[in-house]
Enzyme design. Structure first.
Site, mmCIF file in Angstrom:
data_model
loop_
_atom_site.group_PDB
_atom_site.id
_atom_site.type_symbol
_atom_site.label_atom_id
_atom_site.label_comp_id
_atom_site.label_asym_id
_atom_site.label_seq_id
_atom_site.Cartn_x
_atom_site.Cartn_y
_atom_site.Cartn_z
ATOM 1 N N GLU A 6 -5.607 -8.073 -0.616
ATOM 2 C CA GLU A 6 -6.323 -7.785 0.632
ATOM 3 C C GLU A 6 -7.779 -7.538 0.272
ATOM 4 O O GLU A 6 -8.073 -6.630 -0.508
ATOM 5 C CB GLU A 6 -5.758 -6.563 1.365
ATOM 6 C CG GLU A 6 -4.399 -6.813 1.980
ATOM 7 C CD GLU A 6 -3.916 -5.675 2.880
ATOM 8 O OE1 GLU A 6 -4.766 -5.009 3.520
ATOM 9 O OE2 GLU A 6 -2.700 -5.459 2.921
ATOM 10 N N GLU B 278 0.818 -1.227 0.000
ATOM 11 C CA GLU B 278 0.000 0.000 0.000
ATOM 12 C C GLU B 278 0.845 1.267 0.000
ATOM 13 O O GLU B 278 0.643 2.166 0.837
ATOM 14 C CB GLU B 278 -0.968 -0.005 1.199
ATOM 15 C CG GLU B 278 -2.015 -1.090 1.091
ATOM 16 C CD GLU B 278 -3.180 -0.958 2.067
ATOM 17 O OE1 GLU B 278 -3.088 -0.154 3.015
ATOM 18 O OE2 GLU B 278 -4.173 -1.668 1.863
HETATM 19 O O1 AHR Z 1 -5.353 -5.768 6.838
HETATM 20 C C1 AHR Z 1 -5.206 -4.671 7.684
HETATM 21 C C2 AHR Z 1 -4.431 -3.535 7.015
HETATM 22 O O2 AHR Z 1 -5.192 -3.035 5.961
HETATM 23 C C3 AHR Z 1 -3.116 -3.881 6.375
HETATM 24 O O3 AHR Z 1 -2.049 -3.860 7.262
HETATM 25 C C4 AHR Z 1 -2.954 -2.806 5.361
HETATM 26 O O4 AHR Z 1 -2.196 -3.213 4.249
HETATM 27 C C5 AHR Z 1 -4.366 -2.405 5.002
HETATM 28 O O5 AHR Z 1 -4.554 -1.052 5.052
#
Ligand code: AHR
Length: 509
Positions: A292, A173
């Site tokens: 994610e 990210e």
């Molecule tokens: O999954 C929780 C968080 O969400 C992770 O650390 C991050 O990559 C995202 O913002």
């Protein structure tokens, strides 16, 4: 009663269902690792301190890959802190989650745990506060058999065989202002391109994931992907997508249509990647790693969980421990439908996360582990979705949503395993009030039989599994399923997720 229908044709193939679509994510965050997968002293702990009850549930979940060690955590992480003699490992501040990292678990232990759960490691390098040399170092430590200082260190640490990690994430990210080392797209593109090219000099066959946007709502979305891919296209295999969904107040109609947003996100990233492909006259089509995704009550975290005190850095605090309802699981199952629908582009995905932290599996220290509602759509889809994803014609009435425009009341996807003749259909009814009469036209398949039909539904859409009542919600057989002259008919209850497993004669033969 809603009337919805789909037609299945085995020749209308979207793409093969890559087993890596059923990946997950373990971050050094809250109680995901410590007091989650690892709790020495727990009655079920093995000789390495890993909970065997959790291992059993992870295997049942059907997880194929696990992204590790972060997440936001990775951008402040020094991988070498987590290898070698435990008593010499440093305790560090983890700025991402305002916690203390004890480093009891690191790369070697985690790779060992993955063998127990039979999953593949997807490793993220720190491109937030580190760079090319650090990525090369962890690659050498992990993947080179022996004969160099770092590979020999792994051998000396008790791991003679290389971990042979094939998939590597180039940071996490990096478009997010919250990320340690966040910069502009051009800044990240430069370090990602340099790192990818250097890693390929060690091993040209690695599979590399470059960071896309941490959400389609990011102000840099689209342009970020273009700039990053212009710089890295030839040296990377995937661009990442991240997306989390939660209801806005009691606007459940929009929430239930979250997969519409995921569909769009995937299609927009694919379009941007194809634009770069055209500009480069490249033969390569960029794949997407949706590494994610989940339902996450992020607003709740921002208001309640966050630790801000300068002197307070707890070890494994309870963070992001969302309890998932039936409605959450329906949205979650629909997100899986969206991923499968795009199986031609999305060839890897990671449910964030695996244990305790926005997770399908919860644990109590010294106590039990249990399945959240979201466990069921994941485990059933991972088990049944085999072969290829099919392009379905879906006819469904629609409804208006405040956030995603017009959305179908019934959404579905199907998979077909040409080798075994097995078909799986996954469907959701997004209506808050009405049942759906769902008709599946199977004429193109010849004679079919129903192997199983399972629905996740409850009169109380907020029902959840908890420590006090860990089996309150479970999927149940849907006995309304019927085979007729024109195919299969089944009733989908309001706010429900359903999986139907069919067998064609090809399978029976
Ligand atoms: O999954 C929780 C968080 O969400 C992770 O650390 C991050 O990559 C995202 O913002």
């Amino acid at each position: 009663m809603i009337d919805a229908r789909v037609t299945i044709h085995p020749d209308l193939v979207v793409g093969p269902v890559n087993r890596r679509l059923f990946g997950s994510f373990v971050e050094h965050l809250g109680r995901c690792v410590y007091d989650g997968i690892y709790e020495p002293g727990h009655p079920t702990a093995d000789e390495h301190g890993f909970r065997s009850d959790v291992v059993g549930l992870v295997r049942e979940l059907g997880v194929t890959t696990v992204r590790y060690p972060g997440g936001n955590f990775v951008s402040g992480y020094r991988w070498e802190d987590g290898v070698g003699p435990r008593e010499q490992r440093p305790r560090r501040l983890d700025l991402a989650w305002h916690s203390t990292e004890t480093n009891e678990i690191g790369l070697d232990e985690f790779a060992g745990w993955l063998k127990r759960v039979d999953a593949e490691l997807m490793y993220a390098v720190n491109l937030g506060t580190r760079g090319v040399l650090d990525a090369l170092a962890v690659l050498e430590y992990a993947n080179i058999r022996s004969g160099t200082t770092l590979s020999d260190a792994r051998v000396a640490n008790g791991h003679p065989e290389p971990h042979d990690i094939r998939v590597w994430c180039l940071g996490n990210e990096m478009d997010g202002p919250w990320q340690l080392g966040h910069g502009t797209a051009a800044e990240y593109a430069r370090i990602a391109a340099q790192t990818a090219s250097a890693m390929r000099q060690v091993d040209p066959d690695l599979e590399l994931v470059v960071c896309g946007s941490s959400g389609a709502q990011m102000p840099t979305f689209g342009e970020w992907e273009r700039v990053v891919l212009e710089a890295t296209y030839d040296d990377v295999d995937y661009i990442s997508c991240h997306a989390y969904y939660e209801p806005d107040g009691d606007d459940y109609g929009s929430f239930l249509a979250s997969a519409v947003d995921m569909d769009r996100f995937i299609e927009e990233v694919a379009a941007t990647a194809d634009h770069v492909k055209a500009r480069k006259h490249s033969d390569k089509t960029m794949r997407i790693s949706f590494d994610e995704w989940n339902v996450w009550y992020m607003t709740r975290y921002n208001e309640v969980d966050k630790i801000t005190d300068v002197q307070t850095w707890p070890v494994a605090p309870r963070l992001l421990e969302d309890s998932y309802s039936v409605m959450d699981a329906v949205v979650f199952g629909n997100l899986l439908i969206s991923l499968l629908r795009h199986a031609d582009r999305v060839t890897a995905a990671s449910l964030a996360q695996l244990v305790n932290v926005i997770a399908p599996i919860m644990t109590e220290p010294g106590g039990p582990a249990w399945r959240q509602t979201t466990f069921f759509p994941f485990s059933i889809t991972s088990r049944l979705a085999r072969g290829s994803s099919l392009d379905l014609t879906i006819q469904s009435p629609t409804y208006d949503t405040a956030q995603h425009g017009e959305a179908a009341l019934v959404d579905a996807v199907a998979t077909h395993d040409a080798q075994t003749g097995e078909i799986a259909v996954f469907a959701v009814n997004r209506s808050l009030t009405e049942e759906a009469a769902f008709h599946i036209d199977t004429g193109a398949l010849g004679a079919v039989e129903v192997v199983s039909a399972t629905s996740l539904h409850d009169e109380d859409i907020h029902a959840a599994n908890t420590l006090a009542d860990p089996e309150r919600v479970a999927p149940r057989e849907n006995s309304s399923v019927r085979i007729g002259a024109e195919g299969i008919g089944i009733t989908l209850p309001p706010v429900s997720w359903t999986a139907i497993s069919l067998r064609t004669q090809a399978a029976a033969a």
